[in-house]
Design a protein around this motif. Structure first.
Motif, short mmCIF file in Angstrom:
data_model
loop_
_atom_site.label_atom_id
_atom_site.label_comp_id
_atom_site.label_asym_id
_atom_site.label_seq_id
_atom_site.Cartn_x
_atom_site.Cartn_y
_atom_site.Cartn_z
N PHE A 395 0.73 -1.08 -0.21
CA PHE A 395 0.05 0.04 -0.01
C PHE A 395 0.80 1.53 0.19
N PRO A 396 1.36 0.93 0.32
CA PRO A 396 2.69 2.66 0.52
C PRO A 396 3.47 2.93 -0.55
N LEU A 397 3.56 1.84 -1.45
CA LEU A 397 4.15 2.55 -2.19
C LEU A 397 2.71 2.60 -3.80
N ALA A 398 2.15 1.50 -3.79
CA ALA A 398 0.32 2.01 -4.53
C ALA A 398 0.41 3.36 -4.45
N PHE A 399 0.29 3.55 -2.95
CA PHE A 399 -0.29 5.46 -2.33
C PHE A 399 0.39 6.47 -3.12
N LYS A 400 1.74 5.76 -3.14
CA LYS A 400 2.94 6.81 -3.51
C LYS A 400 2.42 6.92 -5.46
N SER A 401 1.57 5.74 -6.45
CA SER A 401 1.85 6.39 -7.14
C SER A 401 0.89 6.93 -7.67
N TYR A 402 0.28 6.32 -7.41
CA TYR A 402 -1.88 7.10 -7.28
C TYR A 402 -1.70 8.39 -6.70
N VAL A 403 -0.42 9.29 -5.90
CA VAL A 403 -0.81 10.08 -5.70
C VAL A 403 0.25 11.14 -7.00
N SER A 404 0.74 10.56 -7.19
CA SER A 404 1.64 11.12 -8.47
C SER A 404 0.81 11.12 -9.81
N MET A 405 -0.07 10.41 -10.07
CA MET A 405 -1.19 10.13 -11.07
C MET A 405 -1.77 10.99 -10.64
N ALA A 406 -2.23 11.61 -9.33
CA ALA A 406 -3.18 12.24 -9.67
C ALA A 406 -3.06 13.91 -9.36
N GLU A 410 -3.45 17.27 -12.20
CA GLU A 410 -3.84 18.03 -12.58
C GLU A 410 -3.03 18.77 -13.34
N LEU A 411 -1.41 18.50 -14.01
CA LEU A 411 -0.82 18.85 -14.70
C LEU A 411 -1.08 18.68 -16.39
N GLN A 412 -1.90 18.37 -16.15
CA GLN A 412 -2.94 17.86 -18.00
C GLN A 412 -2.76 19.08 -18.62
N PRO A 413 -3.29 20.46 -17.85
CA PRO A 413 -3.23 21.82 -18.76
C PRO A 413 -1.83 22.43 -19.21
N GLN A 414 -1.21 22.55 -18.32
CA GLN A 414 0.41 22.95 -18.48
C GLN A 414 1.10 21.84 -19.68
N MET A 415 1.07 20.61 -19.60
CA MET A 415 1.73 19.50 -20.91
C MET A 415 1.00 19.98 -21.57
N GLU A 416 -0.48 20.03 -21.65
CA GLU A 416 -1.27 20.97 -23.56
C GLU A 416 -0.41 21.75 -23.48
N ALA A 417 -0.44 22.89 -22.64
CA ALA A 417 0.20 24.27 -22.97
C ALA A 417 1.75 23.50 -23.65
N LEU A 418 2.78 22.79 -22.91
CA LEU A 418 3.55 22.99 -23.53
C LEU A 418 3.78 22.38 -25.18
N LYS A 419 3.28 21.39 -24.97
CA LYS A 419 3.49 19.95 -26.78
C LYS A 419 2.50 21.03 -27.70
N GLU A 420 1.53 22.59 -27.61
CA GLU A 420 1.59 23.01 -28.51
C GLU A 420 2.51 24.54 -28.72
N LYS A 439 10.06 20.54 -11.08
CA LYS A 439 9.73 21.49 -10.31
C LYS A 439 7.97 21.88 -9.19
N GLU A 440 7.75 20.68 -10.08
CA GLU A 440 6.02 20.30 -9.12
C GLU A 440 6.78 18.97 -8.84
#
Length: 607
Positions: A395-406, A410-420, A439-440
């Motif tokens: 679970f500790p490993l899974a928790f860190k993983s899913y937190v990272s995925m969340a 959250e960074l999806q809009p900034q990533m899309e801006a970088l791609k454009e 940075k994040e």
């Protein structure tokens, strides 16, 4: 859908594919051992090749011992709480043995498992003990494989009721053999010789295990021939485990016109050798601290596989008696019984169970499953309990993983801006994303860690369920009465509601009309996939859409216990991921993604 989730799903599929192909194309290599010359004297009329105590290979030796045809020889009954059968006074062979606790199948009225069978049966399999003649003795002076022994003491071999066999060679040597058996599967054989002559004699005690006959595929009838399972010769030599498949044993063919060749192991202090099958094993075990020679060989003329142990030559002075004690394991490869024998001095006997490459995981996983089952008393629920414990540990490993995925969400809009902003400049885009991750404080690879951890655990549990006898014919509930076998339900019997069997395993119909467990597995994988929107790329979307159902059919023929584990694992993983990602501010729209999938249009993330 972001690249991180695409890579996560792709890693799952590729990991399973790579592992499966790896196991098919590159099975574990057999350990290399030195091939030496065996010391053999061929006795006319013998079914097996008996060893010689001398260093040269003798010619065929005629014997004058009293013999009877095998079917006419008197027999002594064997009866213990777990074993039944008999031994033949012809050669004193332990050659008929049934395992009372195990049936051939779960069908009503199925016979109990037959482990050993006498010469003349379809697949003869037996143990012989004797003495190899030394200098100054001929073959007729020592008991051979067909010697007719006399029952001197006892009536029936059982726990606390040993028997004594005797034979007088008529030339001043009297041989005795005391045989006892414990409450499980271990026989103790004490051989003695009394010298009433006027001269010193020398001879070497030996034990032989022999298996007759080969099938059309070149192996013994009844073998499973699974690439993940070792069947054949198994031995321990001073701490080194040796495994030789039956096919490789045939390379040690005895040529009667030349010096015989065999696979020989020189054991200094501790060891054993025998034959192992999927669930059953026979093993010759000299006393700990004894030096002996162990050999594996094959006689193509008689189609006999053979293992043997030859102890050091004993010198018996006039008027003296010499004796030696060895043991014979003949029974089921039960973890508790074998572990107890190891505690009593049989070196590394627990390694006779084929734990596989991931033994460092397989052994503790089985130990945990065994103890859970001891508390619950049902192997199906025990597998689910094991899954809960494994998921709790990870679970500790899974928790860190899913937190990272969340956070990645959250960074999806900034990533899309970088791609454009980067356009077709992929290097610029990658540099921008790395700076953003730094940075994040986001690790894009963290989501793959639970998947990578699950792969060895999955295959270790597969090994446990497939190999260990504790899972054989282990019931769960309803139609699931053997968790080591594929799901017996299908649409043909309304998933177990109708009182008849589904299609036979390993048939084309079984691949199509899968059971309820594989179906639940596919659904659980599909729901887990719906935690994220479908990829925008049409090809990727199609591959991911088919993936759960491909795995459903692929794992449909696996042991149902393994499928139970995977369903439980998927269910717990789905729950963990959903709750953890919500706690981090990202709300997976499962129903929206399902609806979007049916419409074949990707759905954007909702926050």
């Amino acid at each position: 859908m972001d690249d991180q989730n695409k890579n996560l799903i792709l890693a799952t599929a590729l990991s399973f594919l790579v592992i499966l192909v790896w196991f098919v194309l590159f099975p574990p290599p057999e350990p290399s051992v030195t091939q030496e010359e065996a010391e053999i004297t061929a006795l006319e009329g013998d079914e097996v090749q008996t060893p010689s105590a001398t260093s040269t290979v003798g010619e065929a030796t005629a014997t004058t011992e009293e013999t009877l045809p095998e079917e006419q020889a008197p027999r002594v009954q064997i009866d213990t709480p777990r074993l039944e059968g008999s031994l033949s006074l012809s050669g004193g062979r332990i050659d008929e043995l049934f395992l009372k606790d195990y049936k051939v199948s779960i069908e009503e009225g199925a016979p109990i498992v037959e482990l050993l069978s006498p010469v003349g049966s379809e697949s003869a399999y037996y143990a012989i003990y004797g003495w190899a003649p030394g200098a100054g003795l001929a073959g007729a002076d020592v008991p051979g494989p067909n010697t007719l022994w006399t029952l001197e003491q006892g009536e029936k071999l059982g726990v606390d009721s040993p028997i004594t066999l005797a034979w007088d060679n008529g030339n001043g040597l009297t041989f005795r053999r005391i045989i006892s058996v414990d409450q499980d599967y271990m026989f103790t054989v004490t051989q003695s010789v009394e010298n009433s002559t006027q001269s010193e004699v020398g001879m070497a005690p030996y034990g032989i295990l022999a298996r007759h006959g080969i099938g059309e595929d070149g192996d013994l009838p009844g073998l499973k021939n699974f690439f993940i399972l070792h069947e054949g010769v198994i031995g321990m030599s001073d701490g080194t485990l040796s495994e030789v498949d039956y096919g490789d044993v045939r390379d040690f063919d005895i040529n009667p016109n030349e010096r015989a060749q065999a696979e020989v192991y020189q054991v200094k202090e501790d060891g054993w050798i025998g034959f192992t099958d999927h669930y059953w094993m026979t093993t010759l075990i000299p006393e700990p601290g004894s030096a002996f020679k162990a050999a594996a060989k094959y006689d193509s003329r008689r189609k006999i596989y053979q293992t043997e142990t030859v102890l050091s030559t004993l010198t018996v002075a006039p008027g003296e008696t010499a004796e030696v004690t060895t043991r014979l394991f003949a029974g089921a490869k039960e973890w508790e019984a074998i572990r107890e024998y190891q505690a009593e001095g049989v070196q590394k006997f627990i390694d006779s169970i084929d734990w596989g490459w991931f033994f460092f995981l397989t052994k503790p996983i089985f130990w945990l499953l065994h103890n859970i089952n001891a508390l619950i008393g049902n192997m199906g629920w025990s597998i689910i309990g094991l899954t809960l414990i494994i998921k709790a540990i990870l679970f500790p490993l899974a928790f860190k993983s899913y937190v990272s995925m969340a956070k990645m969400k959250e960074l999806q809009p900034q990533m899309e801006a970088l791609k454009e902003a980067a356009g077709d400049d992929r290097q610029k885009m990658q540099q921008g994303m790395m700076e953003l991750y730094k940075k994040e404080k986001v690790n894009p690879a963290a989501g793959c860690l639970p998947i990578l951890m699950q792969i060895p655990i999955f295959f270790s549990l597969y090994k446990v369920i497939f190999v260990t006898i504790e899972l054989r014919q282990a019931p769960w509930f309803g139609p699931f009465q053997d968790l080591s076998a594929p799901d017996p339900t299908s649409i043909m019997n309304l998933f177990g509601l109708l009182p008849w069997a589904g299609p036979q395993p390993e048939t084309f119909m079984a691949l199509i009309f899968i059971g309820i467990l594989p179906l639940l597995l596919g659904i659980s994988m599909w729901l887990q996939q719906k935690l994220n929107p479908a990829p925008t790329d049409a090809t990727q979307a199609m591959i991911f859409a088919w993936m759960p159902w491909v795995f459903m059919f692929m794992l449909g023929s696996f042991a149902s216990g393994l499928v139970v584990y995977w369903i439980a694992n998927n269910t717990i993983t789905f729950t963990q991921q959903y709750l953890i990602m919500r706690s981090q501010g990202y709300k997976p729209d499962v129903f929206g993604n399902i609806k979007s999938g049916f419409k074949r249009t990707p759905k954007t993330d909702d926050k």
